[in-house]
Design a protein around this motif. Structure first.
Motif, PDB file in Angstrom:
ATOM      1  N   GLY A   1      -8.354   4.722  14.280  1.00 24.64           N
ATOM      2  CA  GLY A   1      -9.247   4.205  13.241  1.00 24.64           C
ATOM      3  C   GLY A   1      -8.935   4.663  11.836  1.00 24.64           C
ATOM      4  O   GLY A   1      -9.570   4.217  10.876  1.00 24.64           O
ATOM      5  N   GLU A   2      -7.976   5.552  11.670  1.00 21.71           N
ATOM      6  CA  GLU A   2      -7.625   6.045  10.339  1.00 21.71           C
ATOM      7  C   GLU A   2      -7.144   4.906   9.434  1.00 21.71           C
ATOM      8  O   GLU A   2      -7.409   4.905   8.236  1.00 21.71           O
ATOM      9  N   TYR A   3      -6.468   3.927  10.023  1.00 25.39           N
ATOM     10  CA  TYR A   3      -5.991   2.798   9.221  1.00 25.39           C
ATOM     11  C   TYR A   3      -7.161   1.965   8.696  1.00 25.39           C
ATOM     12  O   TYR A   3      -7.119   1.474   7.568  1.00 25.39           O
ATOM     13  N   SER A   4      -8.214   1.828   9.486  1.00 27.38           N
ATOM     14  CA  SER A   4      -9.405   1.100   9.020  1.00 27.38           C
ATOM     15  C   SER A   4      -9.998   1.779   7.788  1.00 27.38           C
ATOM     16  O   SER A   4     -10.435   1.111   6.849  1.00 27.38           O
ATOM     17  N   ASP A   5     -10.028   3.103   7.796  1.00 22.06           N
ATOM     18  CA  ASP A   5     -10.513   3.837   6.617  1.00 22.06           C
ATOM     19  C   ASP A   5      -9.614   3.578   5.417  1.00 22.06           C
ATOM     20  O   ASP A   5     -10.099   3.361   4.304  1.00 22.06           O
ATOM     21  N   TYR A   6      -8.324   3.601   5.626  1.00 20.28           N
ATOM     22  CA  TYR A   6      -7.365   3.324   4.553  1.00 20.28           C
ATOM     23  C   TYR A   6      -7.561   1.896   4.031  1.00 20.28           C
ATOM     24  O   TYR A   6      -7.660   1.669   2.830  1.00 20.28           O
ATOM     25  N   ARG A   7      -7.674   0.939   4.946  1.00 21.26           N
ATOM     26  CA  ARG A   7      -7.833  -0.470   4.578  1.00 21.26           C
ATOM     27  C   ARG A   7      -9.128  -0.680   3.790  1.00 21.26           C
ATOM     28  O   ARG A   7      -9.182  -1.479   2.864  1.00 21.26           O
ATOM     29  N   ALA A   8     -10.173   0.052   4.144  1.00 17.91           N
ATOM     30  CA  ALA A   8     -11.468  -0.072   3.472  1.00 17.91           C
ATOM     31  C   ALA A   8     -11.542   0.742   2.186  1.00 17.91           C
ATOM     32  O   ALA A   8     -12.560   0.717   1.499  1.00 17.91           O
ATOM     33  N   GLY A   9     -10.483   1.481   1.857  1.00 16.91           N
ATOM     34  CA  GLY A   9     -10.471   2.275   0.626  1.00 16.91           C
ATOM     35  C   GLY A   9     -11.183   3.607   0.758  1.00 16.91           C
ATOM     36  O   GLY A   9     -11.490   4.237  -0.255  1.00 16.91           O
ATOM     37  N   ARG A  10     -11.439   4.041   1.977  1.00 22.10           N
ATOM     38  CA  ARG A  10     -12.134   5.315   2.185  1.00 22.10           C
ATOM     39  C   ARG A  10     -11.196   6.497   2.344  1.00 22.10           C
ATOM     40  O   ARG A  10     -11.638   7.642   2.403  1.00 22.10           O
ATOM     41  N   ALA A  11      -9.899   6.257   2.444  1.00 17.07           N
ATOM     42  CA  ALA A  11      -8.929   7.338   2.621  1.00 17.07           C
ATOM     43  C   ALA A  11      -8.403   7.774   1.252  1.00 17.07           C
ATOM     44  O   ALA A  11      -8.042   6.939   0.420  1.00 17.07           O
ATOM     45  N   ALA A  12      -8.385   9.058   1.037  1.00 22.29           N
ATOM     46  CA  ALA A  12      -7.903   9.577  -0.239  1.00 22.29           C
ATOM     47  C   ALA A  12      -6.387   9.387  -0.351  1.00 22.29           C
ATOM     48  O   ALA A  12      -5.665   9.513   0.644  1.00 22.29           O
ATOM     49  N   PRO A  13      -5.900   9.080  -1.567  1.00 21.22           N
ATOM     50  CA  PRO A  13      -4.445   8.988  -1.730  1.00 21.22           C
ATOM     51  C   PRO A  13      -3.791  10.343  -1.497  1.00 21.22           C
ATOM     52  O   PRO A  13      -4.429  11.381  -1.615  1.00 21.22           O
ATOM     53  N   VAL A  14      -2.531  10.307  -1.151  1.00 25.67           N
ATOM     54  CA  VAL A  14      -1.772  11.528  -0.893  1.00 25.67           C
ATOM     55  C   VAL A  14      -0.652  11.603  -1.928  1.00 25.67           C
ATOM     56  O   VAL A  14      -0.008  10.602  -2.206  1.00 25.67           O
ATOM     57  N   ARG A  15      -0.451  12.762  -2.476  1.00 22.74           N
ATOM     58  CA  ARG A  15       0.655  12.962  -3.420  1.00 22.74           C
ATOM     59  C   ARG A  15       1.896  13.360  -2.631  1.00 22.74           C
ATOM     60  O   ARG A  15       1.879  14.337  -1.896  1.00 22.74           O
ATOM     61  N   ARG A  16       2.932  12.572  -2.759  1.00 17.24           N
ATOM     62  CA  ARG A  16       4.199  12.889  -2.093  1.00 17.24           C
ATOM     63  C   ARG A  16       5.297  12.451  -3.042  1.00 17.24           C
ATOM     64  O   ARG A  16       5.252  11.358  -3.595  1.00 17.24           O
ATOM     65  N   ALA A  17       6.298  13.272  -3.186  1.00 17.18           N
ATOM     66  CA  ALA A  17       7.423  12.927  -4.049  1.00 17.18           C
ATOM     67  C   ALA A  17       8.265  11.832  -3.395  1.00 17.18           C
ATOM     68  O   ALA A  17       8.428  11.803  -2.173  1.00 17.18           O
ATOM     69  N   PHE A  18       8.765  10.957  -4.217  1.00 14.50           N
ATOM     70  CA  PHE A  18       9.706   9.934  -3.770  1.00 14.50           C
ATOM     71  C   PHE A  18      10.962  10.623  -3.246  1.00 14.50           C
ATOM     72  O   PHE A  18      11.393  11.640  -3.781  1.00 14.50           O
ATOM     73  N   SER A  19      11.571  10.065  -2.195  1.00 14.26           N
ATOM     74  CA  SER A  19      12.761  10.669  -1.606  1.00 14.26           C
ATOM     75  C   SER A  19      13.827   9.616  -1.332  1.00 14.26           C
ATOM     76  O   SER A  19      13.583   8.661  -0.574  1.00 14.26           O
ATOM     77  N   TRP A  20      15.004   9.794  -1.942  1.00 13.13           N
ATOM     78  CA  TRP A  20      16.125   8.889  -1.650  1.00 13.13           C
ATOM     79  C   TRP A  20      16.577   9.044  -0.199  1.00 13.13           C
ATOM     80  O   TRP A  20      17.062   8.091   0.407  1.00 13.13           O
ATOM     81  N   ALA A  21      16.400  10.234   0.360  1.00 11.44           N
ATOM     82  CA  ALA A  21      16.752  10.436   1.775  1.00 11.44           C
ATOM     83  C   ALA A  21      15.883   9.550   2.663  1.00 11.44           C
ATOM     84  O   ALA A  21      16.367   8.973   3.641  1.00 11.44           O
TER      85      ALA A  21
END
Length: 165
Positions: free
Chosen positions: A120-140
């Motif tokens: 169900g975590e995706y449902s939270d993400y889809r509904a805008g209830r999941a907090a964004p995560v900071r992650r650096a972009f990676s060419w790897a």
């Protein structure tokens, strides 16, 4: 039906590409109009590929903070750019039909799978209830997600259109 369409995405893509390559009528003007659209799509795909950890998590960094399917959105932009560059109504219809059918099928199947896999975590993400995560972009990550295949395909397609002129 959706799973069949999603599974046939690659062979259908080759068929659509064959039609596109045969019936394309590019001009330098159409090529120059379509190339930036397709390039924007590939840049979006690279940005997304540099953030996604496929199958391991619900990615919420980079472009995933604003759209659930940046890889598919990038593919749609690439297709639209190619259709503009090809300068053919038939190519446009075939490209757009292919993209709508396969991307919608892929999105629906993927969303169901992700929601099931991540409880169900995706449902939270889809509904805008999941907090964004900071992650650096990676060419790897871009490399590991094999985005070079899309880059090569884009380059080959536009090189072919240039050759056809």
């Amino acid at each position: 039906m959706l799973s069949r369409l999603a599974r046939l995405r690659v062979p259908l893509g080759f068929g659509a590409a064959a039609v596109a390559l045969v019936f394309a009528r590019p001009s330098w003007s159409s090529w120059l109009q379509g190339a930036p659209i397709a390039l924007a799509g590939e840049l979006l795909r690279c940005w997304a590929a540099g953030h996604i950890e496929k199958g391991r998590e619900i990615t919420r960094s980079g472009p995933y903070r604003w759209t659930r399917h940046p890889l598919y959105l990038g593919s749609a932009l690439i297709g639209a750019g190619f259709a503009v560059a090809a300068n053919s109504a038939l190519v446009t219809v075939v490209t757009m039909a292919y993209l709508v059918l396969t991307l919608v099928a892929g999105i629906r199947l993927e969303e169901g799978h992700l929601d099931e896999k991540f409880a169900g975590e995706y449902s939270d993400y889809r509904a805008g209830r999941a907090a964004p995560v900071r992650r650096a972009f990676s060419w790897a990550r871009v490399r590991d997600n094999r985005e070079y295949k899309a880059i090569l395909g884009l380059g080959a397609g536009f090189a072919y259109l240039a050759w056809r002129m």
